[in-house]
Design an enzyme around this catalytic site. Structure first.
Site, PDB file in Angstrom:
ATOM      1  N   LYS A  11       0.731  -1.263   0.135  1.00 12.86           N
ATOM      2  CA  LYS A  11       0.017   0.295   0.072  1.00 12.86           C
ATOM      3  C   LYS A  11       0.676   1.302   0.329  1.00 12.86           C
ATOM      4  O   LYS A  11       2.199   1.055  -0.100  1.00 12.86           O
ATOM      5  CB  LYS A  11      -0.452  -0.603   1.601  1.00 12.86           C
ATOM      6  CG  LYS A  11      -1.802  -1.162   1.271  1.00 12.86           C
ATOM      7  CD  LYS A  11      -3.193  -1.525   2.309  1.00 12.86           C
ATOM      8  CE  LYS A  11      -3.839  -2.086   2.636  1.00 12.86           C
ATOM      9  NZ  LYS A  11      -4.510  -2.098   3.417  1.00 12.86           N
ATOM     10  N   TYR A  51     -12.451  -2.556  -3.632  1.00 10.55           N
ATOM     11  CA  TYR A  51     -12.725  -2.199  -2.232  1.00 10.55           C
ATOM     12  C   TYR A  51     -13.978  -1.725  -1.884  1.00 10.55           C
ATOM     13  O   TYR A  51     -14.640  -1.690  -0.873  1.00 10.55           O
ATOM     14  CB  TYR A  51     -12.331  -0.891  -1.068  1.00 10.55           C
ATOM     15  CG  TYR A  51     -11.103  -1.598  -0.906  1.00 10.55           C
ATOM     16  CD1 TYR A  51     -10.245  -2.620  -0.137  1.00 10.55           C
ATOM     17  CD2 TYR A  51     -10.110  -1.217  -0.984  1.00 10.55           C
ATOM     18  CE1 TYR A  51      -9.756  -2.867   0.551  1.00 10.55           C
ATOM     19  CE2 TYR A  51      -8.408  -1.640  -0.770  1.00 10.55           C
ATOM     20  CZ  TYR A  51      -8.356  -2.219  -0.035  1.00 10.55           C
ATOM     21  OH  TYR A  51      -7.050  -3.330   0.471  1.00 10.55           O
ATOM     22  N   ASN A 114      -1.392  -0.140   6.741  1.00 13.80           N
ATOM     23  CA  ASN A 114      -1.170  -1.061   7.405  1.00 13.80           C
ATOM     24  C   ASN A 114      -0.473  -1.808   6.101  1.00 13.80           C
ATOM     25  O   ASN A 114      -0.884  -2.883   6.448  1.00 13.80           O
ATOM     26  CB  ASN A 114      -2.812  -1.935   8.405  1.00 13.80           C
ATOM     27  CG  ASN A 114      -3.659  -2.586   7.042  1.00 13.80           C
ATOM     28  OD1 ASN A 114      -3.709  -2.123   5.484  1.00 13.80           O
ATOM     29  ND2 ASN A 114      -4.788  -2.472   7.272  1.00 13.80           N
ATOM     30  N   HIS A 117      -2.054  -5.493   1.013  1.00 12.97           N
ATOM     31  CA  HIS A 117      -3.379  -5.763   1.540  1.00 12.97           C
ATOM     32  C   HIS A 117      -3.390  -7.485   1.241  1.00 12.97           C
ATOM     33  O   HIS A 117      -1.879  -7.480   0.565  1.00 12.97           O
ATOM     34  CB  HIS A 117      -3.887  -5.927   0.384  1.00 12.97           C
ATOM     35  CG  HIS A 117      -5.495  -6.345  -0.840  1.00 12.97           C
ATOM     36  ND1 HIS A 117      -6.718  -6.091   0.465  1.00 12.97           N
ATOM     37  CD2 HIS A 117      -5.058  -7.665  -1.196  1.00 12.97           C
ATOM     38  CE1 HIS A 117      -7.160  -7.433   0.192  1.00 12.97           C
ATOM     39  NE2 HIS A 117      -6.643  -8.139  -1.407  1.00 12.97           N
ATOM     40  N   GLU A 128     -10.015 -10.811  -7.160  1.00  8.88           N
ATOM     41  CA  GLU A 128      -8.617  -9.433  -7.114  1.00  8.88           C
ATOM     42  C   GLU A 128      -8.005  -9.242  -8.101  1.00  8.88           C
ATOM     43  O   GLU A 128      -7.244  -8.839  -9.013  1.00  8.88           O
ATOM     44  CB  GLU A 128      -8.340  -9.403  -6.033  1.00  8.88           C
ATOM     45  CG  GLU A 128      -8.916  -9.394  -5.367  1.00  8.88           C
ATOM     46  CD  GLU A 128      -8.554  -9.134  -3.537  1.00  8.88           C
ATOM     47  OE1 GLU A 128      -9.513  -8.797  -2.821  1.00  8.88           O
ATOM     48  OE2 GLU A 128      -7.173  -9.186  -3.581  1.00  8.88           O
TER      49      GLU A 128
HETATM   50  P1  ATP Z   1      -7.513  -5.901   3.396  1.00  5.49           P
HETATM   51  O1  ATP Z   1      -8.376  -6.072   2.503  1.00  5.49           O
HETATM   52  O2  ATP Z   1      -6.675  -4.341   3.228  1.00  5.49           O
HETATM   53  O3  ATP Z   1      -6.145  -7.140   3.319  1.00  5.49           O
HETATM   54  P2  ATP Z   1      -7.913  -6.821   5.704  1.00  5.49           P
HETATM   55  O4  ATP Z   1      -8.514  -7.873   4.904  1.00  5.49           O
HETATM   56  O5  ATP Z   1      -7.259  -7.215   6.797  1.00  5.49           O
HETATM   57  O6  ATP Z   1      -7.431  -5.743   4.574  1.00  5.49           O
HETATM   58  P3  ATP Z   1     -10.453  -5.564   5.737  1.00  5.49           P
HETATM   59  O7  ATP Z   1     -11.925  -5.327   6.659  1.00  5.49           O
HETATM   60  O8  ATP Z   1     -10.712  -6.017   4.711  1.00  5.49           O
HETATM   61  O9  ATP Z   1      -9.527  -5.717   6.659  1.00  5.49           O
HETATM   62  O10 ATP Z   1     -10.512  -3.903   5.781  1.00  5.49           O
HETATM   63  C1  ATP Z   1      -9.591  -3.611   4.220  1.00  5.49           C
HETATM   64  C2  ATP Z   1      -9.284  -1.945   5.044  1.00  5.49           C
HETATM   65  O11 ATP Z   1      -9.571  -0.979   4.871  1.00  5.49           O
HETATM   66  C3  ATP Z   1      -7.763  -2.184   5.816  1.00  5.49           C
HETATM   67  O12 ATP Z   1      -6.758  -3.377   5.709  1.00  5.49           O
HETATM   68  C4  ATP Z   1      -7.260  -0.980   6.504  1.00  5.49           C
HETATM   69  O13 ATP Z   1      -6.765  -0.182   5.254  1.00  5.49           O
HETATM   70  C5  ATP Z   1      -8.509  -0.260   6.157  1.00  5.49           C
HETATM   71  N1  ATP Z   1      -9.824  -0.457   7.431  1.00  5.49           N
HETATM   72  C6  ATP Z   1     -10.585  -1.329   7.926  1.00  5.49           C
HETATM   73  N2  ATP Z   1     -10.903  -0.940   9.324  1.00  5.49           N
HETATM   74  C7  ATP Z   1     -10.474   0.096   9.423  1.00  5.49           C
HETATM   75  C8  ATP Z   1     -10.921   1.326  10.286  1.00  5.49           C
HETATM   76  N3  ATP Z   1     -11.888   1.098  11.558  1.00  5.49           N
HETATM   77  N4  ATP Z   1     -10.646   2.794  10.423  1.00  5.49           N
HETATM   78  C9  ATP Z   1      -9.881   2.901   9.174  1.00  5.49           C
HETATM   79  N5  ATP Z   1      -9.213   2.195   8.033  1.00  5.49           N
HETATM   80  C10 ATP Z   1      -9.790   1.131   8.023  1.00  5.49           C
HETATM   81 MG    MG Z   2      -9.985  -7.683   3.403  1.00  2.00          MG
END
Ligand code: ATP
Ligand code: MG
Length: 142
Positions: A11, A51, A114, A117, A128
């Site tokens: 990211k 997303y 974070n 992804h 994806e």
């Molecule tokens: P990713 O899909 O990016 O691998 P993930 O599967 O661990 O991450 P998801 O629940 O799919 O988590 O959320 C997608 C992304 O949205 C997260 O990686 C983060 O960048 C963002 N995100 C998730 N929760 C929050 C939050 N509470 N506040 C801000 N951003 C968030």
């Molecule tokens: Mg995710």
């Protein structure tokens, strides 16, 4: 575990910190083969589409803004159990809750920024990968 593929995105926060190379090294050391790789600055439309499942979440606007603010590195990773092994190597969504030794613990700043992804299922990995690499075969190479 069958050989499968998953989608990785390094990211904007991690690319800005010049950690893309370190993260790709961790991926290769973790037994993954990088089978497709490109750098891109996502458009708002691409990030929103990617997303879309989070469209109704309160952080959606912030997430799209973050993912489009600077370039990302997008990779297709292959190994046995790639989806689960990559999620385990990344660690929890919130770096503060991620186990030590995980990529998000080491490189992530907070729950939004974070570092990486990872696809959350083999089905979504296929979708994806097709989204960012429309010409790439989803079935693994021998
Ligand atoms: P990713 O899909 O990016 O691998 P993930 O599967 O661990 O991450 P998801 O629940 O799919 O988590 O959320 C997608 C992304 O949205 C997260 O990686 C983060 O960048 C963002 N995100 C998730 N929760 C929050 C939050 N509470 N506040 C801000 N951003 C968030
Ligand atoms: Mg995710």
């Amino acid at each position: 575990m069958p050989v499968e593929r998953t989608l990785c995105i390094v990211k904007p926060d991690a690319v800005e910190k010049r950690k893309a190379g370190a993260i790709l090294a961790r991926i290769e050391e973790g037994g993954f083969k990088v089978v497709a790789l490109r750098m891109a600055r996502l458009s708002v439309r691409e990030a929103e589409g990617f997303y879309a499942v989070h469209e109704a979440r309160p952080f959606f606007g912030e997430l799209v803004q973050f993912m489009t603010r600077s370039p990302v590195v997008i990779a297709v990773l292959e190994r046995e159990g790639a989806v689960t092994v990559w999620r385990d190597l990344m660690g929890a969504t919130d770096p503060a809750k991620a186990q030590s030794g995980t990529i998000r613990k080491q490189f992530g700043a907070n729950v939004g920024e974070n570092a990486t992804h990872g696809s959350d299922s083999a089905d979504n990995a296929g979708k994806e990968i097709a989204y960012f690499f429309p010409g790439v075969e989803v079935s693994p190479t021998a």
